[in-house]
Scaffold this active site. Sequence first.
Site, PDB file in Angstrom:
ATOM      1  N   HIS A   1      -3.356  -3.078   8.601  1.00 41.04           N
ATOM      2  CA  HIS A   1      -3.075  -3.690   7.302  1.00 41.04           C
ATOM      3  C   HIS A   1      -4.383  -3.868   6.514  1.00 41.04           C
ATOM      4  CE1 HIS A   1      -1.360  -6.531   4.378  1.00 41.04           C
ATOM      5  NE2 HIS A   1      -0.182  -6.088   4.765  1.00 41.04           N
TER       6      HIS A   1
ATOM      7  N   GLU B   1      -0.761   1.229   4.542  1.00 43.99           N
ATOM      8  CA  GLU B   1      -0.301   0.970   5.914  1.00 43.99           C
ATOM      9  C   GLU B   1       0.448   2.182   6.466  1.00 43.99           C
ATOM     10  OE1 GLU B   1       1.877  -3.062   5.749  1.00 43.99           O
ATOM     11  OE2 GLU B   1       1.250  -2.629   3.725  1.00 43.99           O
TER      12      GLU B   1
END
Length: 400
Positions: A200, A360
């Site tokens: 992330h 991501e």
Amino acid sequence: MRLSILPLGALLLTPTSAAPSFTGEPDSSGKYWLFAPGISASFIPYGASISNLFITDKHGVDRDIVLGFDNATYYSLDPVHPHFGGVPGRYANRIKNSTFTLDDDGEEYHILPNEHPTDDHPAGVNTLHGGPDGWDHRNFTVVSYTQTSITFSLVDPDGKEGFPGEVISYITYTLSDRTWDAKMVAIPTTKKTPIMLSSHTYWNLDGFANNQTATALNHTLHLPFSGQTIAVDSILIPTGDILPAPKGSVNDFWSAPRQIGDGFADPKIVDNCGGDCVGYDNCWLVNRPGPYDWRSEDKLVASLSSEWSGIKLDIWSDQDAFQMYSCNGMDGTMPVKATQGRDDGEGSGMIEKYGCVVLEVQDWIDGINHPEWGRGPKQIFEPGGDPYVLQVRHRFSVDA
Ligand SMILES: *[C@@H]1O[C@H](CO)[C@@H](O)[C@H](O)[C@H]1NC(C)=O
Ligand SMILES: *[C@@H]1O[C@H](CO)[C@@H](O)[C@H](O)[C@H]1NC(C)=O
Ligand SMILES: *[C@@H]1O[C@H](CO)[C@@H](O)[C@H](O)[C@H]1NC(C)=O
Ligand SMILES: *[C@@H]1O[C@H](CO)[C@@H](O)[C@H](O)[C@H]1NC(C)=O
Ligand SMILES: *[C@@H]1O[C@H](CO)[C@@H](O)[C@H](O)[C@H]1NC(C)=O
């Protein structure tokens, strides 16, 4: 000649928070530094997170292009928890109603909710990134650390956040010539369980030094294999529909590289990332006809570049979906790091709305609640079976 001695550059920018060279120990801020030609980066046990990443830009200045905090201690203290640079787990992204079943026998698992609280459900109506104490809220153990590589491990106990069975995971980050590789392995030891991880990482390829704009909307994105998105409702829960991203539509980043802010003039950008949300927090499918080697040059999943710094990030991955978030939730109250900001000292020193981009790599979001998608083999694991594996390569280059 260009001053490209990264550790020295880092040292000049922040005498206190960057390590001058590999020492085999975390620095005084609790960060573990890795070094390779043209790149240096730091990682911390909290969430197995990346905390700094330095690349020399086209002006010869070292830029720290990932978001994070100045020291490892602060990650546990910060009340906002923006998931800066960590590994969301045991199941990344959202789980509808915090509920899923794994077998035809229909046993329902209820995970701790942590998003969208209501009067009836004060803790929330769904689970984001593995629950209130998901993997990126916990300190991993450092099991190996060299000048170019670090491996973190986490043992996630049976029943934690409501997930079935114990999972043991290893996250390895390696630097080589202007390249950052991540490999994630997770193994269920006692019960069948869903596993979906991601990295992330928040990016601002200008290190917040851009003196023309405080946002990342002028960053250019290309998603060459992503002509479809996963439809979501007003709170970003997949509806089950897969939507085309027609050429020229707001979610078209496949037909040609395009600035992230380019689609903002189209009224369809409103509600694109959930109710009343303007921008992106979307999951694109990565459709590469197989069989293929994900490392091949022509199987690149995503490119992000900024003309201002000249820094370009190319991403390869073995994953079949890709989430992009344009930092719609930032509002100028979160500070940039001491290693970031305008060279002239001007600028707010804060992360403005749209000031960053999260990229991501992952599998199809909430696939455990959509058996019709057939994602089981990539999302549901059991003892004695294949381990969960995620691989992602980030390669940097600089255009003059
Ligand atoms: C640790 O980092 C936080 C956030 O980046 C910062 O506010 C704080 O001053 C730092 N603490 C120390 C002791 O440097
Ligand atoms: C993680 O480790 C840091 C030290 O780097 C410590 O300050 C913090 O309290 C720990 N957090 C958790 C959640 O264990
Ligand atoms: C939603 O979750 C609640 C509580 O966890 C559960 O009782 C209910 O059956 C779930 N609803 C659906 C449609 O799955
Ligand atoms: C903006 O930054 C660039 C790169 O550092 C520099 O060349 C330019 O002079 C700056 N412009 C202004 C108006 O400060
Ligand atoms: C930056 O983005 C804005 C808004 O999308 C656009 O109007 C402008 O032309 C862009 N600037 C550059 C230098 O590309």
